[in-house]
Scaffold this motif. Structure first.
Motif, PDB file in Angstrom:
ATOM      1  N   MET A 111       5.073 -41.403 -18.776  1.00 52.83           N
ATOM      2  CA  MET A 111       6.414 -41.588 -18.222  1.00 52.83           C
ATOM      3  C   MET A 111       6.393 -42.655 -17.127  1.00 52.83           C
ATOM      4  O   MET A 111       7.333 -43.452 -17.010  1.00 52.83           O
ATOM      5  N   ARG A 112       5.324 -42.698 -16.346  1.00 50.27           N
ATOM      6  CA  ARG A 112       5.198 -43.751 -15.342  1.00 50.27           C
ATOM      7  C   ARG A 112       5.144 -45.121 -16.031  1.00 50.27           C
ATOM      8  O   ARG A 112       5.786 -46.083 -15.594  1.00 50.27           O
ATOM      9  N   TRP A 113       4.376 -45.213 -17.117  1.00 52.00           N
ATOM     10  CA  TRP A 113       4.332 -46.449 -17.894  1.00 52.00           C
ATOM     11  C   TRP A 113       5.727 -46.804 -18.414  1.00 52.00           C
ATOM     12  O   TRP A 113       6.156 -47.967 -18.326  1.00 52.00           O
ATOM     13  N   PHE A 134      11.877 -29.784 -18.329  1.00 51.13           N
ATOM     14  CA  PHE A 134      10.624 -30.520 -18.243  1.00 51.13           C
ATOM     15  C   PHE A 134      10.807 -31.907 -17.643  1.00 51.13           C
ATOM     16  O   PHE A 134      10.049 -32.318 -16.746  1.00 51.13           O
ATOM     17  N   TYR A 135      11.798 -32.662 -18.109  1.00 56.45           N
ATOM     18  CA  TYR A 135      11.920 -34.049 -17.662  1.00 56.45           C
ATOM     19  C   TYR A 135      12.548 -34.180 -16.280  1.00 56.45           C
ATOM     20  O   TYR A 135      12.542 -35.280 -15.707  1.00 56.45           O
ATOM     21  N   ARG A 136      13.014 -33.090 -15.723  1.00 55.58           N
ATOM     22  CA  ARG A 136      13.418 -33.119 -14.315  1.00 55.58           C
ATOM     23  C   ARG A 136      12.206 -33.371 -13.428  1.00 55.58           C
ATOM     24  O   ARG A 136      12.345 -33.863 -12.301  1.00 55.58           O
ATOM     25  N   LEU A 137      11.014 -33.065 -13.917  1.00 53.18           N
ATOM     26  CA  LEU A 137       9.796 -33.324 -13.159  1.00 53.18           C
ATOM     27  C   LEU A 137       9.547 -34.817 -12.977  1.00 53.18           C
ATOM     28  O   LEU A 137       8.759 -35.210 -12.121  1.00 53.18           O
ATOM     29  N   PHE A 138      10.239 -35.644 -13.789  1.00 49.89           N
ATOM     30  CA  PHE A 138      10.020 -37.083 -13.745  1.00 49.89           C
ATOM     31  C   PHE A 138      11.253 -37.841 -13.260  1.00 49.89           C
ATOM     32  O   PHE A 138      11.419 -39.026 -13.538  1.00 49.89           O
ATOM     33  N   TYR A 290      20.100 -35.945 -20.191  1.00 49.55           N
ATOM     34  CA  TYR A 290      19.452 -36.317 -18.940  1.00 49.55           C
ATOM     35  C   TYR A 290      19.813 -37.763 -18.571  1.00 49.55           C
ATOM     36  O   TYR A 290      19.936 -38.624 -19.443  1.00 49.55           O
ATOM     37  N   VAL A 291      19.901 -38.023 -17.248  1.00 48.66           N
ATOM     38  CA  VAL A 291      20.039 -39.380 -16.731  1.00 48.66           C
ATOM     39  C   VAL A 291      19.083 -39.537 -15.553  1.00 48.66           C
ATOM     40  O   VAL A 291      18.937 -38.627 -14.736  1.00 48.66           O
ATOM     41  N   ARG A 292      18.452 -40.688 -15.471  1.00 51.12           N
ATOM     42  CA  ARG A 292      17.581 -41.009 -14.328  1.00 51.12           C
ATOM     43  C   ARG A 292      18.073 -42.299 -13.695  1.00 51.12           C
ATOM     44  O   ARG A 292      18.360 -43.279 -14.393  1.00 51.12           O
TER      45      ARG A 292
END
Length: 412
Positions: A111-113, A134-138, A290-292
């Motif tokens: 995910m960092r990549w 799960f993806y809230r962790l990122f 999800y949105v980031r």
């Protein structure tokens, strides 16, 4: 960064593992991993992505243990429209890790990549369909409602119903035009990318259809394969209500004996034409994309023309004022000029934005504020850490938004 650009340097991870850009020699292992952890259709989708001349292998990364591929992820290019503003966006897909290597932070590294690559591609936001929490962790947060899939209760395929046919590459412009027409009424929209349209025609998890009238494509949609005698019709779009009704009848005729559910696109031609045929049962559970937001100031800066449009519609001259938005750990000032909004100025922590007639919004609620269905008025009713010092102003700046996202994978 083009598909042929030099790949980033490999990144060493713990225990001798290495994260690097995927290569053609990895294809069979990635396919096997995606099939084992997901579905054989995922392996085909991955092949479609990396073999696309406009996308290529730079879209995919792997973690390897020696020559063994043990984890993988792919980043797709998207575009999210908010009002008249088009935002370059990324979407992470095709994530899988070998069971033997789970719990070792490999998805976190991937995910960092993906986020680094997304930044290099100029994306100012990321969207995703993902497993709960799960993806809230990122850094992802739930923001945009996924529309309901409604049961068709009185389907009939009358005599003379035009037959569906599977979409072909030559149909893509007409299909895209119908989708643009359907999405035009929504405040927030994400169309299929040009590459995504190409892949969808070879996609195994859904089939894209068109309906013609006098040789012209008048309706389109995607169906899932029958599952327990249930078929889902998604992304339905039609030129007019007659075409919409013909589309519904044609899908019923295509899948006799199966229960049909349709994704409800509120206010669209299909929603209006099908109103009497649908069971509008209450939503049983929350379902959201999800949105980031990787950089709040960058996103707000891109949205300045839209905020100015909303501000001028509010009707009060606020020249010389600042719009202040605090996420508590930081705050953002947007100067109001006579002819537009100035560049966003980032400041430090601000715990009491109400004292300067600003808005306070916890960072995990900011995606919902900028893209979601509640607006500031709705969020202040359900979130104690979202509030405003000047209701009229911020209700104009951040209204409830309707949304329609066309994602490669259907969220059902």
């Amino acid at each position: 960064m083009s598909p042929t650009a030099a790949s980033p340097a490999p990144v060493p991870l713990a225990d001798g593992l290495v994260l690097r850009q995927a290569r053609p020699a990895d294809l069979d292992q990635i396919s096997a991993l995606l099939t084992e952890r997901g579905d054989s259709a995922d392996a085909l989708d991955h092949r479609l992505v990396v073999s696309d001349p406009e996308v290529g292998w730079s879209a995919c990364a792997v973690v390897v243990d020696g020559e063994r591929v043990v984890s993988t992820a792919t980043l797709l290019d998207e575009e999210v429209r908010v009002g008249g503003i088009r935002l370059p966006a990324g979407q992470v897909e095709l994530v899988a890790t070998d069971r033997e290597y789970e719990g070792r932070g490999l998805v976190r590294a991937l995910m960092r990549w993906a986020h680094d690559r997304s930044a290099a591609r100029g994306h100012v936001v990321q969207v995703m369909i993902g497993i709960p929490y799960f993806y809230r962790l990122f850094g992802y947060e739930y923001a945009i409602d996924i529309p309901s899939a409604l049961t068709v209760h009185t389907p009939r395929a009358g005599e003379g119903t035009p037959a569906l046919r599977v979409a072909r590459p030559a149909d893509i412009p007409a299909m895209a035009a119908l989708q643009d027409m359907a999405q035009d009424r929504f405040d927030v929209a994400m169309p299929h990318s040009a590459a995504g349209w190409r892949w969808l025609l070879d996609h195994q998890a859904s089939t894209s259809w068109v309906l013609e009238r006098a040789g012209t494509v008048i309706a389109t949609g995607r169906t899932t394969p029958p599952d327990d005698d249930e078929v889902l019709l998604a992304e339905a779009a039609a030129a007019d209500e007659a075409a919409a009704r013909d589309l519904l009848s044609a899908v019923v005729a295509q899948f006799p004996g199966s229960e049909l559910k349709v994704v409800h696109r509120a206010g669209s031609v299909t929603a209006t034409a099908w109103q009497e045929f649908l069971d509008h049962e209450p939503r049983k559970r929350a379902e959201q994309y999800y949105v980031r937001i990787p950089d709040v100031a960058v996103l707000l800066d891109r949205l300045r023309p839209l905020l100015w449009q909303r501000l001028t519609a509010e009707g009060t001259d606020r020249t010389g004022d600042d719009i202040v938005i605090s996420t508590f750990g930081a705050h953002y000032r947007i100067p109001v000029g006579a002819d537009g909004l100035g560049e966003v100025v980032t400041g430090g922590p601000m715990q009491r934005p109400g004292s300067v007639k600003g808005i306070g919004v916890a960072p995990d609620h900011l995606p919902a504020l900028l893209f979601g269905p509640h607006g500031i008025e709705g969020l202040t009713r359900i979130r104690p850490d979202v509030y405003t010092g000047e209701e009229e102003l911020f209700q104009a700046l951040f209204p409830p938004l309707t949304a329609d996202l066309l994602s490669y994978y259907l969220p059902y």
